[in-house]
Design an enzyme around this catalytic site. Structure first.
Site, PDB file in Angstrom:
ATOM      1  N   CYS A 115      41.691  49.402 -61.915  1.00  0.00           N
ATOM      2  CA  CYS A 115      41.024  48.599 -62.954  1.00  0.00           C
ATOM      3  C   CYS A 115      39.501  48.644 -62.836  1.00  0.00           C
ATOM      4  O   CYS A 115      38.796  48.177 -63.733  1.00  0.00           O
ATOM      5  CB  CYS A 115      41.492  47.159 -62.897  1.00  0.00           C
ATOM      6  N   HIS A 251      35.990  42.911 -66.496  1.00  0.00           N
ATOM      7  CA  HIS A 251      37.362  43.424 -66.595  1.00  0.00           C
ATOM      8  C   HIS A 251      38.294  42.276 -66.968  1.00  0.00           C
ATOM      9  O   HIS A 251      38.241  41.187 -66.384  1.00  0.00           O
ATOM     10  CB  HIS A 251      37.788  44.050 -65.262  1.00  0.00           C
ATOM     11  N   ASN A 281      45.753  42.846 -69.840  1.00  0.00           N
ATOM     12  CA  ASN A 281      44.984  43.656 -68.885  1.00  0.00           C
ATOM     13  C   ASN A 281      45.248  45.137 -69.172  1.00  0.00           C
ATOM     14  O   ASN A 281      46.340  45.634 -68.914  1.00  0.00           O
ATOM     15  CB  ASN A 281      45.419  43.269 -67.461  1.00  0.00           C
TER      16      ASN A 281
HETATM   17  N1  COA Z   1      56.449  32.693 -66.445  1.00  0.00           N
HETATM   18  C1  COA Z   1      56.801  31.509 -65.901  1.00  0.00           C
HETATM   19  N2  COA Z   1      56.658  31.229 -64.593  1.00  0.00           N
HETATM   20  C2  COA Z   1      56.138  32.181 -63.806  1.00  0.00           C
HETATM   21  C3  COA Z   1      55.768  33.443 -64.318  1.00  0.00           C
HETATM   22  C4  COA Z   1      55.950  33.672 -65.685  1.00  0.00           C
HETATM   23  N3  COA Z   1      55.608  34.834 -66.267  1.00  0.00           N
HETATM   24  N4  COA Z   1      55.269  34.188 -63.307  1.00  0.00           N
HETATM   25  C5  COA Z   1      55.336  33.420 -62.195  1.00  0.00           C
HETATM   26  N5  COA Z   1      55.861  32.209 -62.494  1.00  0.00           N
HETATM   27  C6  COA Z   1      56.112  31.074 -61.606  1.00  0.00           C
HETATM   28  C7  COA Z   1      56.159  31.481 -60.160  1.00  0.00           C
HETATM   29  O1  COA Z   1      57.455  31.960 -59.821  1.00  0.00           O
HETATM   30  C8  COA Z   1      55.817  30.183 -59.462  1.00  0.00           C
HETATM   31  O2  COA Z   1      56.971  29.381 -59.417  1.00  0.00           O
HETATM   32  P1  COA Z   1      57.281  28.503 -58.110  1.00  0.00           P
HETATM   33  O3  COA Z   1      56.115  27.557 -57.983  1.00  0.00           O
HETATM   34  O4  COA Z   1      58.561  27.860 -58.465  1.00  0.00           O
HETATM   35  O5  COA Z   1      57.347  29.468 -56.988  1.00  0.00           O
HETATM   36  C9  COA Z   1      54.827  29.529 -60.410  1.00  0.00           C
HETATM   37  O6  COA Z   1      55.001  30.177 -61.681  1.00  0.00           O
HETATM   38  C10 COA Z   1      53.388  29.650 -59.963  1.00  0.00           C
HETATM   39  O7  COA Z   1      53.162  31.015 -59.574  1.00  0.00           O
HETATM   40  P2  COA Z   1      51.766  31.496 -59.033  1.00  0.00           P
HETATM   41  O8  COA Z   1      51.901  32.938 -58.669  1.00  0.00           O
HETATM   42  O9  COA Z   1      51.242  30.555 -58.009  1.00  0.00           O
HETATM   43  O10 COA Z   1      50.910  31.320 -60.354  1.00  0.00           O
HETATM   44  P3  COA Z   1      49.396  31.587 -60.548  1.00  0.00           P
HETATM   45  O11 COA Z   1      48.752  30.381 -61.093  1.00  0.00           O
HETATM   46  O12 COA Z   1      48.766  32.232 -59.336  1.00  0.00           O
HETATM   47  O13 COA Z   1      49.404  32.685 -61.724  1.00  0.00           O
HETATM   48  C11 COA Z   1      49.158  35.046 -61.961  1.00  0.00           C
HETATM   49  C12 COA Z   1      50.057  33.923 -61.489  1.00  0.00           C
HETATM   50  C13 COA Z   1      49.848  36.381 -61.706  1.00  0.00           C
HETATM   51  C14 COA Z   1      48.919  34.862 -63.446  1.00  0.00           C
HETATM   52  C15 COA Z   1      47.817  34.962 -61.208  1.00  0.00           C
HETATM   53  O14 COA Z   1      48.056  34.833 -59.831  1.00  0.00           O
HETATM   54  C16 COA Z   1      46.952  36.158 -61.430  1.00  0.00           C
HETATM   55  O15 COA Z   1      46.529  36.423 -62.542  1.00  0.00           O
HETATM   56  N6  COA Z   1      46.621  36.876 -60.366  1.00  0.00           N
HETATM   57  C17 COA Z   1      45.760  38.028 -60.469  1.00  0.00           C
HETATM   58  C18 COA Z   1      46.541  39.172 -61.035  1.00  0.00           C
HETATM   59  C19 COA Z   1      45.662  40.231 -61.561  1.00  0.00           C
HETATM   60  O16 COA Z   1      44.787  39.969 -62.315  1.00  0.00           O
HETATM   61  N7  COA Z   1      45.909  41.465 -61.151  1.00  0.00           N
HETATM   62  C20 COA Z   1      45.232  42.577 -61.619  1.00  0.00           C
HETATM   63  C21 COA Z   1      43.919  42.663 -60.944  1.00  0.00           C
HETATM   64  S1  COA Z   1      43.069  44.030 -61.613  1.00  0.00           S
END
Ligand code: COA
Length: 325
Positions: A115, A251, A281
């Site tokens: 990315c 990004h 993304n």
């Molecule tokens: N829909 C509903 N629930 C979801 C879900 C979805 N699509 N994806 C995950 N969950 C759940 C998880 O299982 C978790 O449940 P639990 O508490 O029962 O275990 C809960 O939501 C919270 O998950 P968490 O991973 O802590 O959420 P978050 O606030 O960190 O958001 C992302 C998750 C992936 C959106 C976030 O971590 C993120 O954007 N990270 C960076 C990813 C990224 O940008 N990568 C590319 C970089 S170039």
């Protein structure tokens, strides 16, 4: 001829096939409300079965050229930044060169920095300009949808397909007044596509080893921490005040990552131009797509100062400050 580069034109191509959060609700256990509140994404585009990364790149570059009636045979180099190339080789850039029927004196190659590909390509383009290359196209293009595990709700809601293209011209004006690239290869396991390369070449096509794997929460924390300190360093080293910035092109991974970085740097959220809501993304394509949309809707004015920041698998990341001329 100059040792810096300026943006001459920007173009984009987004496949017309839209996948909304409501569509995803029918595929995995998720909700529009969860996706919007955690990421800012409402919908994303998906390439058609017969569309490849090179096709998206080709259309975005043509779009950039058409806007200024630029003859693409004037290019000296064509760089495609992508983490989802058509094949391991030939490069996607060479295929775009072939699709356009360009002359043989134009260098073409791919650049893989996930990315952060666009930030890395800027540095390469600056280096080429200092060697006498006059016109350099940098295209960010991705078909991520083929590398997504559509049963994994933690990743499948995040990504989309698209391409953005910038035609740079070498210039004696300052252009990029600051640029710094970073990497930390020790965290590779937090975000990867394990299969398909020489490490794991022989998995079957439907194997999950070909798909994106990510520990999202860890990626989030690391991205916010490193990007905010890199942007702060850029502002301090160039003695740039926040109110001197005309805009931020970041990004588009997660609106919460962008806003957290801006908050830590004391920058109002409105300074950042975002399209994550519409495209998700799109990895190396996200910044050139935003720049193309910004040029379409607002236009860059002489002396406007912009910050460009990216972060991707590796981890690799980068920050640039660009003064338009
Ligand atoms: N829909 C509903 N629930 C979801 C879900 C979805 N699509 N994806 C995950 N969950 C759940 C998880 O299982 C978790 O449940 P639990 O508490 O029962 O275990 C809960 O939501 C919270 O998950 P968490 O991973 O802590 O959420 P978050 O606030 O960190 O958001 C992302 C998750 C992936 C959106 C976030 O971590 C993120 O954007 N990270 C960076 C990813 C990224 O940008 N990568 C590319 C970089 S170039």
């Amino acid at each position: 001829m100059g040792s810096n580069i300026r943006i001459l034109s920007a173009g984009k191509y987004l496949p017309d096939n839209v996948l909304t959060n409501y569509d995803l609700e029918k595929m995995v256990e998720t909700s529009d409300e969860w996706i919007v509140s955690r990421t800012g994404i409402k919908e994303r585009r998906l390439a058609r079965e017969n569309e490849f990364t090179s096709d998206l790149a080709y259309k975005a570059l043509l779009n950039a050229a058409e806007k200024i009636s630029f003859d693409l045979n004037e290019l000296d180099a064509l760089i495609v930044a992508t983490g989802t190339p058509d094949r391991l080789f030939p490069s996607t850039a060479a295929r775009v060169h072939g699709l356009l029927g360009l002359k043989k004196e134009i260098a073409s190659f791919d650049l893989l920095a996930a990315c952060a590909g666009f930030s890395y390509a800027i540095e390469v383009a600056r280096g080429l300009a200092s060697q006498g290359y006059r016109y350099i196209a940098v295209v960010g293009a991705e078909v991520l949808s083929r590398f997504i595990n559509w049963n994994d709700r933690t990743t499948c809601v995040l990504f989309g397909d698209g391409a953005g293209a910038i035609i740079f011209q070498s210039s004696d004006e300052p252009g990029f007044i600051y640029g710094k690239l970073y990497s930390n290869g020790s965290l590779e396991g937090l975000l990867e596509i394990p299969g398909g390369g020489s490490m794991l070449p022989s998995c079957t096509a439907d194997s999950q080893e070909y798909k994106i794997k990510m520990l999202g929460r860890e990626v989030f924390k690391y991205a916010v921490s490193e990007l905010s300190s890199a942007l702060n360093e850029a502002l301090v080293k160039t003695q740039t005040k926040v109110n001197q910035l005309s805009g931020i092109f970041a990004h588009q991974a997660n609106i919460r990552i962008i806003n957290s970085v801006l908050e830590r740097c004391g920058i109002p959220f409105e300074k950042s131009f975002n399209n994550i809501e519409r495209y998700g993304n799109t990895s190396a394509a996200s910044i050139p797509i935003i720049i193309a949309e910004y040029m379409e809707t607002q236009g860059m004015k002489q002396n406007d100062l912009y910050a460009i920041l990216s972060f991707g698998a590796g981890f690799v990341w980068g920050v640039h400050l660009y003064r338009h001329s």
